[in-house]
Design a protein around this motif. Structure first.
Motif, PDB file in Angstrom:
ATOM      1  N   LYS A 103       9.612   0.926  -9.830  1.00  0.00           N
ATOM      2  CA  LYS A 103       9.112   0.139  -8.866  1.00  0.00           C
ATOM      3  C   LYS A 103       8.558   1.151  -7.908  1.00  0.00           C
ATOM      4  CE  LYS A 103      12.158  -2.467  -6.162  1.00  0.00           C
ATOM      5  NZ  LYS A 103      12.756  -3.286  -5.957  1.00  0.00           N
ATOM      6  N   TRP A 104       9.369   2.043  -7.554  1.00  0.00           N
ATOM      7  CA  TRP A 104       8.912   3.164  -6.427  1.00  0.00           C
ATOM      8  C   TRP A 104       7.630   3.839  -6.768  1.00  0.00           C
ATOM      9  CZ3 TRP A 104      10.050   4.728  -1.730  1.00  0.00           C
ATOM     10  CH2 TRP A 104       9.594   5.927  -1.485  1.00  0.00           C
ATOM     11  N   ARG A 105       7.444   4.100  -8.017  1.00  0.00           N
ATOM     12  CA  ARG A 105       6.067   4.873  -8.538  1.00  0.00           C
ATOM     13  C   ARG A 105       5.062   3.884  -8.573  1.00  0.00           C
ATOM     14  NH1 ARG A 105       9.438   7.586 -13.089  1.00  0.00           N
ATOM     15  NH2 ARG A 105      10.052   9.646 -12.092  1.00  0.00           N
ATOM     16  N   GLN A 106       5.133   2.711  -8.478  1.00  0.00           N
ATOM     17  CA  GLN A 106       4.073   1.691  -8.325  1.00  0.00           C
ATOM     18  C   GLN A 106       3.614   1.480  -7.131  1.00  0.00           C
ATOM     19  OE1 GLN A 106       5.560  -1.655 -10.849  1.00  0.00           O
ATOM     20  NE2 GLN A 106       5.405  -0.455 -12.718  1.00  0.00           N
ATOM     21  N   MET A 107       4.620   1.589  -5.843  1.00  0.00           N
ATOM     22  CA  MET A 107       3.970   1.420  -4.752  1.00  0.00           C
ATOM     23  C   MET A 107       2.846   2.260  -4.227  1.00  0.00           C
ATOM     24  SD  MET A 107       7.475   1.363  -2.646  1.00  0.00           S
ATOM     25  CE  MET A 107       8.588  -0.030  -2.422  1.00  0.00           C
ATOM     26  N   PRO A 108       2.163   1.528  -3.411  1.00  0.00           N
ATOM     27  CA  PRO A 108       1.025   2.463  -2.744  1.00  0.00           C
ATOM     28  C   PRO A 108       1.752   3.542  -1.891  1.00  0.00           C
ATOM     29  CG  PRO A 108       0.465   0.172  -2.678  1.00  0.00           C
ATOM     30  CD  PRO A 108       1.905   0.201  -3.018  1.00  0.00           C
ATOM     31  N   PRO A 109       0.926   4.621  -1.897  1.00  0.00           N
ATOM     32  CA  PRO A 109       1.375   5.829  -0.984  1.00  0.00           C
ATOM     33  C   PRO A 109       1.819   5.525   0.164  1.00  0.00           C
ATOM     34  CG  PRO A 109      -0.584   6.368  -2.252  1.00  0.00           C
ATOM     35  CD  PRO A 109      -0.349   5.022  -2.681  1.00  0.00           C
ATOM     36  N   GLU A 110       1.251   4.644   1.008  1.00  0.00           N
ATOM     37  CA  GLU A 110       1.195   4.345   2.554  1.00  0.00           C
ATOM     38  C   GLU A 110       2.769   3.663   2.537  1.00  0.00           C
ATOM     39  OE1 GLU A 110      -1.432   1.143   0.924  1.00  0.00           O
ATOM     40  OE2 GLU A 110      -1.612   3.387   0.971  1.00  0.00           O
TER      41      GLU A 110
ATOM     42  N   ARG B 255       5.083   3.774   0.395  1.00  0.00           N
ATOM     43  CA  ARG B 255       6.169   4.966   0.112  1.00  0.00           C
ATOM     44  C   ARG B 255       6.604   5.804   1.359  1.00  0.00           C
ATOM     45  NH1 ARG B 255       3.784   6.339  -5.445  1.00  0.00           N
ATOM     46  NH2 ARG B 255       2.864   7.979  -4.310  1.00  0.00           N
ATOM     47  N   GLN B 256       5.311   6.089   1.848  1.00  0.00           N
ATOM     48  CA  GLN B 256       5.723   6.955   3.174  1.00  0.00           C
ATOM     49  C   GLN B 256       6.367   6.334   4.095  1.00  0.00           C
ATOM     50  OE1 GLN B 256       4.903  10.167   3.483  1.00  0.00           O
ATOM     51  NE2 GLN B 256       5.475  10.119   5.693  1.00  0.00           N
ATOM     52  N   GLU B 257       6.210   5.058   4.357  1.00  0.00           N
ATOM     53  CA  GLU B 257       6.950   4.363   5.446  1.00  0.00           C
ATOM     54  C   GLU B 257       8.333   4.241   5.257  1.00  0.00           C
ATOM     55  OE1 GLU B 257       6.853  -0.200   7.699  1.00  0.00           O
ATOM     56  OE2 GLU B 257       5.659   0.170   5.942  1.00  0.00           O
ATOM     57  N   ILE B 258       8.472   3.979   3.886  1.00  0.00           N
ATOM     58  CA  ILE B 258      10.092   3.842   3.413  1.00  0.00           C
ATOM     59  C   ILE B 258      10.792   5.256   3.405  1.00  0.00           C
ATOM     60  CG2 ILE B 258      11.554   3.603   1.455  1.00  0.00           C
ATOM     61  CD1 ILE B 258       9.559   1.195   0.796  1.00  0.00           C
ATOM     62  N   ARG B 259       9.841   6.262   3.319  1.00  0.00           N
ATOM     63  CA  ARG B 259      10.660   7.772   3.179  1.00  0.00           C
ATOM     64  C   ARG B 259      10.951   8.074   4.912  1.00  0.00           C
ATOM     65  NH1 ARG B 259       6.058   9.808   0.226  1.00  0.00           N
ATOM     66  NH2 ARG B 259       6.807  10.178  -1.937  1.00  0.00           N
ATOM     67  N   GLN B 260      10.005   7.527   5.774  1.00  0.00           N
ATOM     68  CA  GLN B 260      10.286   7.762   7.138  1.00  0.00           C
ATOM     69  C   GLN B 260      11.574   7.165   7.551  1.00  0.00           C
ATOM     70  OE1 GLN B 260       6.668   6.398   8.859  1.00  0.00           O
ATOM     71  NE2 GLN B 260       5.505   8.585   8.723  1.00  0.00           N
ATOM     72  N   LYS B 261      11.761   5.845   7.205  1.00  0.00           N
ATOM     73  CA  LYS B 261      12.881   4.927   7.350  1.00  0.00           C
ATOM     74  C   LYS B 261      14.186   5.764   6.710  1.00  0.00           C
ATOM     75  CE  LYS B 261      10.668   1.586   9.323  1.00  0.00           C
ATOM     76  NZ  LYS B 261      10.619   1.233  10.756  1.00  0.00           N
TER      77      LYS B 261
ATOM     78  N   MET C  62       7.710  -4.786   7.468  1.00  0.00           N
ATOM     79  CA  MET C  62       8.122  -4.412   5.869  1.00  0.00           C
ATOM     80  C   MET C  62       8.117  -5.802   5.477  1.00  0.00           C
ATOM     81  SD  MET C  62      10.853  -1.282   6.369  1.00  0.00           S
ATOM     82  CE  MET C  62      10.699  -0.889   4.695  1.00  0.00           C
ATOM     83  N   SER C  63       7.738  -5.889   4.225  1.00  0.00           N
ATOM     84  CA  SER C  63       7.778  -7.020   3.282  1.00  0.00           C
ATOM     85  C   SER C  63       9.456  -7.151   2.811  1.00  0.00           C
ATOM     86  CB  SER C  63       7.345  -6.905   1.915  1.00  0.00           C
ATOM     87  OG  SER C  63       7.324  -6.006   1.152  1.00  0.00           O
ATOM     88  N   GLU C  64       9.940  -8.083   2.513  1.00  0.00           N
ATOM     89  CA  GLU C  64      11.126  -8.392   1.488  1.00  0.00           C
ATOM     90  C   GLU C  64      11.501  -7.375   0.928  1.00  0.00           C
ATOM     91  OE1 GLU C  64      13.758  -9.826   3.323  1.00  0.00           O
ATOM     92  OE2 GLU C  64      12.238 -10.546   4.907  1.00  0.00           O
ATOM     93  N   ALA C  65      10.419  -7.229  -0.036  1.00  0.00           N
ATOM     94  CA  ALA C  65      10.585  -6.123  -1.209  1.00  0.00           C
ATOM     95  C   ALA C  65      10.792  -4.966  -0.975  1.00  0.00           C
ATOM     96  CB  ALA C  65       9.272  -6.215  -2.235  1.00  0.00           C
ATOM     97  N   ASP C  66      10.015  -4.461   0.290  1.00  0.00           N
ATOM     98  CA  ASP C  66      10.258  -3.145   0.935  1.00  0.00           C
ATOM     99  C   ASP C  66      11.568  -3.101   1.457  1.00  0.00           C
ATOM    100  OD1 ASP C  66       7.528  -2.457   0.127  1.00  0.00           O
ATOM    101  OD2 ASP C  66       6.596  -2.544   1.785  1.00  0.00           O
ATOM    102  N   LYS C  67      11.806  -3.892   2.119  1.00  0.00           N
ATOM    103  CA  LYS C  67      13.277  -4.038   2.809  1.00  0.00           C
ATOM    104  C   LYS C  67      14.544  -3.728   1.933  1.00  0.00           C
ATOM    105  CE  LYS C  67      12.133  -6.888   6.717  1.00  0.00           C
ATOM    106  NZ  LYS C  67      12.367  -8.124   7.273  1.00  0.00           N
ATOM    107  N   ALA C  68      14.224  -4.390   0.714  1.00  0.00           N
ATOM    108  CA  ALA C  68      15.135  -4.280  -0.428  1.00  0.00           C
ATOM    109  C   ALA C  68      15.331  -3.131  -1.047  1.00  0.00           C
ATOM    110  CB  ALA C  68      15.023  -5.433  -1.344  1.00  0.00           C
TER     111      ALA C  68
END
Length: 68
Positions: free
Chosen positions: A4-11, A13-19, A44-50
């Motif tokens: 799931k992580w690999r399929q995310m767009p880079p932006e 992933r970057q937002e989640i890395r910062q958090k 953040m979307s619910e999926a990104d929060k999860a």
């Protein structure tokens, strides 16, 4: 988790890395409080929060797929 992580767009992933950097060395009670703070997860979307919640409880930084 990693597929799931690999399929995310880079932006995203970057937002989640910062958090994750913010949450990285926090005690669990503080990390949970921050994860439940709407200001911290604003936009953040619910999926990104999860994903953020799952990765933060692994006590590691966000994974970097090979080649990044």
């Amino acid at each position: 988790m990693l597929p799931k992580w690999r399929q995310m767009p880079p932006e995203r992933r970057q937002e989640i890395r910062q958090k994750l950097r913010v949450l990285q060395n926090m005690p669990e009670f503080a990390r949970n409080r921050r994860l439940n703070d709407p200001e911290f997860t604003r936009g953040m979307s619910e999926a990104d929060k999860a994903t953020l919640r799952d990765l933060s409880h692994m006590h590691v930084g966000a994974p970097d797929p090979p080649g990044e």
